[in-house]
Design an enzyme around this catalytic site. Structure first.
Site, PDB file in Angstrom:
ATOM      1  CB  ALA A 231      -0.935  -0.020   1.208  1.00  0.00           C
ATOM      2  NE  ARG A 232       1.009   6.351  -1.284  1.00  0.00           N
ATOM      3  CZ  ARG A 232       0.919   6.031  -2.563  1.00  0.00           C
ATOM      4  NH1 ARG A 232       1.359   4.863  -2.974  1.00  0.00           N
ATOM      5  NH2 ARG A 232       0.371   6.860  -3.439  1.00  0.00           N
ATOM      6  CG  ASP A 256       5.612  -3.292  -4.203  1.00  0.00           C
ATOM      7  OD1 ASP A 256       6.640  -3.564  -4.852  1.00  0.00           O
ATOM      8  OD2 ASP A 256       4.677  -2.611  -4.666  1.00  0.00           O
ATOM      9  CD  GLU A 261       8.751   3.513  -2.211  1.00  0.00           C
ATOM     10  OE1 GLU A 261       8.512   4.016  -3.331  1.00  0.00           O
ATOM     11  OE2 GLU A 261       7.945   2.762  -1.631  1.00  0.00           O
ATOM     12  CG  HIS A 279       6.194   1.662  -5.225  1.00  0.00           C
ATOM     13  ND1 HIS A 279       6.210   2.766  -4.422  1.00  0.00           N
ATOM     14  CD2 HIS A 279       4.878   1.465  -5.527  1.00  0.00           C
ATOM     15  CE1 HIS A 279       4.981   3.225  -4.246  1.00  0.00           C
ATOM     16  NE2 HIS A 279       4.157   2.443  -4.901  1.00  0.00           N
ATOM     17  CG  LEU A 280       8.081  -4.162  -8.866  1.00  0.00           C
ATOM     18  CD1 LEU A 280       8.599  -5.574  -9.101  1.00  0.00           C
ATOM     19  CD2 LEU A 280       8.485  -3.249 -10.002  1.00  0.00           C
ATOM     20  N   GLY A 281       3.634  -2.600  -7.465  1.00  0.00           N
ATOM     21  CA  GLY A 281       2.209  -2.912  -7.356  1.00  0.00           C
ATOM     22  C   GLY A 281       1.396  -2.628  -8.599  1.00  0.00           C
TER      23      GLY A 281
END
Length: 547
Positions: A231-232, A256, A261, A279-281
């Site tokens: 999510a975050r 993720d 980042e 961060h591939l969501g």
């Protein structure tokens, strides 16, 4: 004919509804420097970008006919939203197009963590055949706690049921009826901590959710629990998580997203019980097509039907009306933020707004949306804005009613906002006094006179001698300075309230001690995110999850 300029790597398939539409001309350009883009932008009615093109205030000065800027994605950091708003340009994004991608990535991370797939792959690819070090666990009949039952959380729960998992769902807007229809159990965070074998996060990052998975929460969890966060970053306290994994209490985590980042913390990157992705969501071919489809369809709606759903900037109003309503826009946002906190952080099922005095002759649509946004922003953060607030109310099943009343409440202008859930109702009445500014003049049934400040303390108590002194003394012991104190009561010796403005935040320890004072029934710390101005810049894009 409307001309649309498309820059960056936008999916051609996703643009089909625009390309095929008889009233639109679509022209594609590679990513251009601002100086080059300035030379041509004046010819276009709409601009579609991803993250590479920088839509600056300088560029927008040259955009004489531009009416819409579309971000084929979620974040609009590359767009000067304030500059666009000042020019009356609508900025839209595609907040819901990544739902399936983020859902599937969550399940992939959960499975990879449960079966230690990344670790096994790394060792096997190095030529070592080790079947003993990677014994995993099954998802079947395990309990999954889903923190945040919005679009993504709901889709995760549906798919996890297919693995035979028992689902506990937490969300302030999750009703018993909706939980029953989904075949899950509505749960508190404490119940999820106590019973879940896996916990997955799907909330926006807000002041309320930042660090919600912390040392205290982790201490309540089952030994061997596993966490997933797609999510975050910041919702999980990463240091606390690492400590719990190192102690052996938490079995593992799949992350993720991160507090910072790109992530560089070796405690996260090199821990054998933590798997990570960059961060591939939303990074799928289909998701990228969907974002292009979503913004393309909305551009058609805007130009053909004047219908807007995913704008991230405020609606327009005449300068005269805005000047007249400006202090009420500030006040309305504050009242919305405060009243939802008085409902004990519960999600409302019903909202009522009443206007009195000269306000009944004004166009109060923006003021209404401002108050509604203030209410919803407590749980939904920046995912709610002045454009989508009515859509989100409908989506969450929250009813609202607005009335303009000719009766006099003792003020030239007066507004009253109430929020309800079941038998519980919180109500605030407020006005703007000439020469004195904004005032909260009613809280529930109590008359009061409070200037909205960033830090407020609301106390409900018995109207007995010495109460004010005891409260002041206790706050003084903790070096908390009191700005003002106002008291309201309905009868001598009965129930009463006091509202204090403070110079700093109030810790939970102070709140616990306050309610130990004999005759003091309730102490609630209230906080406002904005105090002095109606902040158009606070109308930001939707977060990864929209609850």
């Amino acid at each position: 004919m409307y001309k649309v300029l498309v820059t960056d790597g936008i999916s051609q398939t996703g643009l089909k509804c625009l390309v095929d539409h008889a009233n639109f001309i679509v022209e594609r350009q590679p990513t251009l420097p601002t100086d080059e883009l300035k030379k041509i932008i004046g010819d276009y009615d709409a601009l579609i970008v991803r993250s590479q093109t920088k839509v600056t205030g300088e560029l927008l000065e040259a955009a004489g006919r531009l009416r819409v800027i579309a971000r084929a994605g979620v974040g609009v950091d590359n767009i000067d939203v304030n500059a666009a708003t000042k020019k009356g340009i609508i900025v839209i994004n595609a907040p819901g197009a990544n739902t399936i991608a983020a859902t599937e990535h969550t399940l992939a991370m959960m499975l990879a963590m449960a079966r230690k797939i990344p670790q096994a792959h790394q060792k096997t690819s190095c030529g070592e055949w080790d079947r003993n070090s990677f014994k995993g666990v099954e998802l079947y009949k395990k309990t999954l706690g889903v923190v945040g039952m919005g679009k993504i959380g709901t889709e995760v729960a549906k798919r996890a049921k297919g693995f035979g998992m028992n689902i506990l769902g937490f969300d302030p807007y999750l009703t018993e009826d909706r939980a029953k229809k989904l075949g899950i159990t509505k749960a508190s965070l404490d119940l999820i901590a106590a019973e879940a074998d896996f916990i997955t996060i799907h909330t926006p990052l807000t002041n309320d959710t930042r660090g919600i998975i912390n040392d205290e929460f982790l201490s309540k969890t089952k030994k061997g629990v596993r966490f997933v966060n797609c999510a975050r970053g910041g919702i999980i306290d990463e240091k606390a998580l690492v400590r719990a994994i190192q102690s052996g209490h938490v079995a593992g985590a799949a992350l993720d997203v991160f507090e910072k980042e790109p992530v560089a913390d070796p405690e996260l990157l090199q821990n054998p019980n933590i798997i990570v992705t960059p961060h591939l969501g939303a990074s799928t071919v289909e998701a990228q097509e969907k974002v292009a489809e979503e913004v393309s369809a909305e551009i058609v709606e805007i130009f053909e039907k004047q219908s807007i759903q995913n704008a991230v900037n405020m609606p327009q109003m005449s300068g005269e009306t805005q000047a007249k309503l400006q202090p009420y826009l500030v006040l309305g946002d504050q009242v919305g933020q405060l009243v939802i906190q008085l409902l004990k952080n519960s999600a409302p099922t019903k909202i009522e707004i009443n206007y009195y005095g000269d306000l009944i002759d004004e166009d109060t649509e923006l003021l209404t949306r401002t108050m509604l946004r203030g209410v919803l922003s407590y749980h939904l953060s920046d995912s709610v804005n002045l454009i989508n607030v009515l859509h989100l109310l409908k989506e969450q099943g929250v009813s609202y009613n607005v009335q303009k009343n000719a009766t006099n409440k003792g003020f030239a202008n007066y507004l009253e906002l109430s929020v309800s859930q079941g038998d519980e109702t919180a109500r605030i009445g407020a006005t703007v006094l000439n020469g004195y500014g904004a005032r909260i003049v009613k809280i529930n049934q109590y008359r009061i006179d409070v200037k909205p400040e960033k830090y407020l303390l609301y106390i409900k108590h018995q109207d007995v001698p010495g109460m004010i002194g005891k409260v002041g003394s206790l706050l003084g012991d903790y070096q908390i300075n009191i700005g003002t104190m106002q008291v309201g009561r309905t009868e001598v010796g009965g129930e009463a309230i006091m509202v204090l403005t403070l110079d700093k935040t109030l810790g939970t320890e102070v709140s616990r001690e306050l309610v130990q004072i004999p005759g003091l029934d309730e102490a609630q710390f209230l906080e406002l995110s904005n105090v002095d101005t109606f902040d158009a810049g606070r109308i930001e894009p939707q977060a990864v999850e929209s609850v």
